[in-house]
Write a protein that holds these residues in place. Sequence first.
Motif, short mmCIF file in Angstrom:
data_model
loop_
_atom_site.label_atom_id
_atom_site.label_comp_id
_atom_site.label_asym_id
_atom_site.label_seq_id
_atom_site.Cartn_x
_atom_site.Cartn_y
_atom_site.Cartn_z
N GLU A 184 0.83 -1.20 0.00
CA GLU A 184 0.00 0.00 0.00
C GLU A 184 0.87 1.27 0.00
OE1 GLU A 184 -2.74 -0.03 3.27
OE2 GLU A 184 -4.35 0.77 2.00
N GLN A 185 1.95 1.21 0.81
CA GLN A 185 2.85 2.36 0.85
C GLN A 185 3.48 2.66 -0.51
OE1 GLN A 185 5.61 1.26 3.93
NE2 GLN A 185 3.97 1.32 5.47
N PHE A 186 3.64 1.63 -1.32
CA PHE A 186 4.22 1.84 -2.65
C PHE A 186 3.14 2.06 -3.71
CE2 PHE A 186 8.04 0.56 -0.56
CZ PHE A 186 9.04 1.20 -1.27
N GLY A 187 1.94 2.34 -3.24
CA GLY A 187 0.89 2.76 -4.18
C GLY A 187 0.07 1.63 -4.77
N HIS A 188 0.22 0.43 -4.21
CA HIS A 188 -0.55 -0.70 -4.72
C HIS A 188 -1.69 -1.03 -3.77
CE1 HIS A 188 3.00 -1.07 -7.15
NE2 HIS A 188 3.75 -1.35 -6.10
N HIS A 189 -2.65 -1.80 -4.26
CA HIS A 189 -3.67 -2.35 -3.38
C HIS A 189 -2.96 -3.27 -2.39
CE1 HIS A 189 -7.27 -4.35 -1.97
NE2 HIS A 189 -8.01 -3.49 -2.66
N PRO A 190 -3.37 -3.27 -1.13
CA PRO A 190 -2.67 -4.13 -0.16
C PRO A 190 -2.86 -5.62 -0.45
CG PRO A 190 -4.56 -3.05 0.87
CD PRO A 190 -4.37 -2.41 -0.47
N LEU A 191 -3.92 -5.98 -1.15
CA LEU A 191 -4.19 -7.40 -1.44
C LEU A 191 -3.74 -7.74 -2.86
CD1 LEU A 191 -7.83 -7.59 -0.02
CD2 LEU A 191 -5.81 -8.70 0.98
N PRO A 192 -3.54 -9.04 -3.14
CA PRO A 192 -3.26 -9.44 -4.52
C PRO A 192 -4.53 -9.37 -5.37
CG PRO A 192 -2.88 -11.28 -2.98
CD PRO A 192 -3.55 -10.19 -2.22
N VAL A 193 -4.81 -8.21 -5.90
CA VAL A 193 -6.03 -8.01 -6.68
C VAL A 193 -5.70 -7.99 -8.16
CG1 VAL A 193 -7.08 -6.67 -4.82
CG2 VAL A 193 -5.83 -5.49 -6.66
N TYR A 194 -6.73 -8.07 -8.97
CA TYR A 194 -6.47 -8.00 -10.40
C TYR A 194 -6.39 -6.54 -10.85
CZ TYR A 194 -6.16 -9.11 -15.25
OH TYR A 194 -5.68 -9.23 -16.53
N VAL A 195 -5.33 -6.24 -11.57
CA VAL A 195 -5.17 -4.92 -12.19
C VAL A 195 -5.33 -5.13 -13.69
CG1 VAL A 195 -3.49 -3.12 -12.71
CG2 VAL A 195 -3.71 -3.98 -10.37
N GLU A 196 -6.17 -4.32 -14.31
CA GLU A 196 -6.47 -4.48 -15.73
C GLU A 196 -5.19 -4.54 -16.58
OE1 GLU A 196 -9.34 -4.90 -17.69
OE2 GLU A 196 -10.07 -5.51 -15.70
N GLU A 197 -5.17 -5.47 -17.51
CA GLU A 197 -4.02 -5.58 -18.41
C GLU A 197 -4.11 -4.50 -19.50
OE1 GLU A 197 -6.68 -7.44 -18.36
OE2 GLU A 197 -7.33 -7.88 -20.40
N MET A 198 -2.98 -4.19 -20.11
CA MET A 198 -2.99 -3.23 -21.22
C MET A 198 -3.64 -3.86 -22.43
SD MET A 198 0.47 -0.95 -21.50
CE MET A 198 0.06 -0.08 -23.02
N LYS A 199 -4.37 -3.04 -23.18
CA LYS A 199 -5.10 -3.57 -24.33
C LYS A 199 -4.56 -3.00 -25.63
CE LYS A 199 -8.87 -4.93 -21.55
NZ LYS A 199 -8.50 -4.24 -20.33
N SER A 200 -4.79 -3.73 -26.69
CA SER A 200 -4.37 -3.27 -28.01
C SER A 200 -5.24 -2.08 -28.43
CB SER A 200 -4.50 -4.40 -29.02
OG SER A 200 -5.85 -4.81 -29.10
N THR A 201 -4.80 -1.39 -29.46
CA THR A 201 -5.55 -0.23 -29.95
C THR A 201 -5.99 -0.51 -31.39
OG1 THR A 201 -3.59 0.81 -30.84
CG2 THR A 201 -4.14 1.30 -28.54
N GLU A 202 -6.80 0.36 -31.90
CA GLU A 202 -7.28 0.18 -33.27
C GLU A 202 -6.11 0.22 -34.27
OE1 GLU A 202 -10.48 2.39 -36.08
OE2 GLU A 202 -10.86 2.45 -33.91
#
Lengths: 182, 727
Positions: B586-604
């Motif tokens: 959390e101190q490093f700016g993350h959720h304290p739990l192992p949660v899912y963070v959206e993956e990067m997606k392709s563009t048009e």
Amino acid sequence: MGRKMGFVVDSNRCIGCHSCSMACKNYNQLNPDITWRTVYDIKEDTYGQPTRITMSLACNHCDIPACKEACPTNAYEKREDGIVIHHEERCIGCGMCVYACPYNVPQFDKEKKKVGKCHLCYERLDNGQSPACVSSCPTQAIYHIDTTSLGDEFAKSLPGFPDPEITKSTTRFIKPSIVRKL
Amino acid sequence: MKLKRRTFLKGAAATGALVGLGATQTEFPFQGLMKVDGSDQTTKKVFQNACPRNCYDTCSMLTTVEDGVIQFVEGNPQNTYTNGTICVKGNVYPRTVYSPDRIKYPMRQKGRGSGNWERISWDEAYTEIAENILKIKKEYGSTLPICLNKYSGNFEIMHYGIEGTMSSIGYTTRATGTPCWPAGIDAQTFDFGTILNSDPEKMQKSKYIILWGVNPAWTAVHSMNFIEAAKANGAKVVVIDPILTNTAGKAHDFIQIKSSTDGALALGMAKYILDNGLFDQQWLEKNSKGYREFFGYLDNNITLEWAAEKTGVSVDVIENLAREYATTKPANIWIGYGMQRHTNGGQNVRAIDALAAITGNVGLEGGGANYAQLDSWGFNYHAMIHPPPEGSEGEANRPVNMNNFAADVLAAEDPPIKMMWIAGRNPVQQDPETTLIKKAFHAMDFVVTADLFMNKTVELSDIVLPVTTPFETPGVNVSYWHYWMTLNEQAIKPLHESKSDVEIAMGLSEKMNELEPGSCTYPTSGDLNEWVGKEFNETILEQFGMNTWEEIKDGPVKMKNMEVAWKDGKFRTPSEKYEFYSEEAEQFGHHPLPVYVEEMKSTEDHPYRCITPHWKLSIHSQFQDLDWMEAINDKPYVEIHPELAARHHIKADDLVKVYNEIGYVTVPAKLTRTVQVEEVVIYETWYKNLNYNVNYTVKAIPADMGEKATGMPGIAFHDNFVNLEKV
């Protein structure tokens, strides 16, 4: 019956890492473009669904060696133990063996103007060591053995390997298991 | 005396050794079957060496030297992990040493990138470098305008003398961080307190092995032996990867996952394990912090349908995998580095760690969530640690982000960066954003590179210094995967005018002090074999069960009691428990739990993900450039699924331009159904005769984690989106 020393290629354990091929070059100090052992990809859809599997091939130390048959200077010798060796000092570099071998085994060295090929590291065998390729394989996927002792569980060919009957190749194969894609 | 070319190249190294010997003896190994007389006249000796490259396996090697010339390099069977074998790259070492392409003496380039090189003496090189350093110091009042970029080209311990070179002249700017693996390091640091894997030889004790985003068939060949052993003992092997790799080809089951969604699969599995009561309540109560919060997150946020949608893996497969994994003990997960090179890579590793923890596989022999270790690296770093000269301006080195190097170098102010020293790195070939990297190099007043070969970074340098191979200088090596330590002996005299990095530091120090007494604290002389001994301390001797450091001369030694990571349940987190809930995260700016963070997606405009993994015949830009390697493969390719190829009218071997908004790379197509339709794969490496560099398209996008343990976030190498065009 005489002995028939040859290689067993276990494609079930071969991971396609090419260590064998480079160990051969390292030990035999081959010129850059000469390769006595080659790792081939087996065509990916050979067994139905795509996968990545490999086989490692060197000289097949044939019972009826086409190289020996074709050589005009008697540079090839079939040893009593079955190993086919090439005597470089008798070679005139005519390349007849290169054309005759169905497995593209003999390699013409442009620098030496002579042919060379795998001799099953016979001098290492005579010293009680394994061939360089065998002792370098991290998964023990190649070994050398008197192939007359092997039963039917060893295949004489894998897909992509030329017809082994023409020259009576002594190489034996263990077939790869095929991964199940879920 | 009829010497063949290569015999001559080798013979040239053995100055003096050939004298008095007839031609037949010296030609022995190259003569095929000819008998040799008088072999007892030759001197033959076997030396211990270690492969220092950036690799899991860090092989223990034996080098046969005859008359001062290397004849054969092979594995040392005393190391039971590398087990007497070396990989394709290790087997090419005789050619590395005797390659006609080696940089043979110091050179100066007239016009950076011009190729107009002239040979200079070491004294001229030292003088020019020292004068530049002193000039900068005078002009700016400090040495901060000098930037070091050194990392993974050689992980032998004495090579940290490169950092020492810089420390001894004052406070400098340092490329900080690590490109390869930091997101995973931080993830495991939040969960366990640090990275620590079980002895990989213990993988053979596993009954269930998940190889998650790792391709040891190409990158850690010796581990495959233990995986095969586990299989022979009845273990099941599952590979999870976006690519059907050669490792996947050896598995029982292969799960092809959409890149960067590994966390969704892990969380889906965890949800199934929770719903079906397959977790290890007792272990969780005793050893963990925050598992209830984690279970709450799973309950409220995760469904198997969602996981299936995200990952492209069906609900049935997820359920079955979760059931098998949770009910077959011990179950081992090997977490690869490829899968954490994403903007959510660290979180994905945390989710996988959590799987091992909830099933009680942490601390089990043959179990674990194994990533890497640094516990066996507790040397003194004697070659590295040197004080700044007295009266040096400033208080500390200035970090710039190694993973955003070009932009950070160009942006540096007060003072700006004017000089670069590059060693053990090839940023012009290997860093993201090649175009910007070149700009940064051209912005410098002075660039010095120490290297073996004339690579792309050397091409943009003013001075190049020839360095030694591992066979030409002593040292000591450990691995970040197995627990063996290997002495690296000097087996031959350095070829040409090459010097080790420590010798370079000593030579430069002598020149600096000659020009300005007191300007450099690095020792100007020393016996390098003795310096190896200075790297040892009481703790490391005890860890490895040695009384004196000299015992390493008898052969490789293995660190004690590392069979099972976290067996004692003493985690190195603030709570000393396994932390599902991490305040540090959390101190490093993350959720304290192992949660899912959206993956990067392709563009048009750039609809396809381009993955650039390691290549089987190289480690980054090392090895594939050698002619022995080119005989196996001399050209790269882009792997494209036939369906995607058809969409762009691409046939096998057609040249394809792979491009995005920052650049392109042109490569022949290899059509294969082992990759996914919407993802293409190009392997990163360097061919000396080809203008081929995947990094023209790779952006310096930071991965989510890495800052805590390594100072900087990693690089999301595999979040690269491109389009294709048939050339």
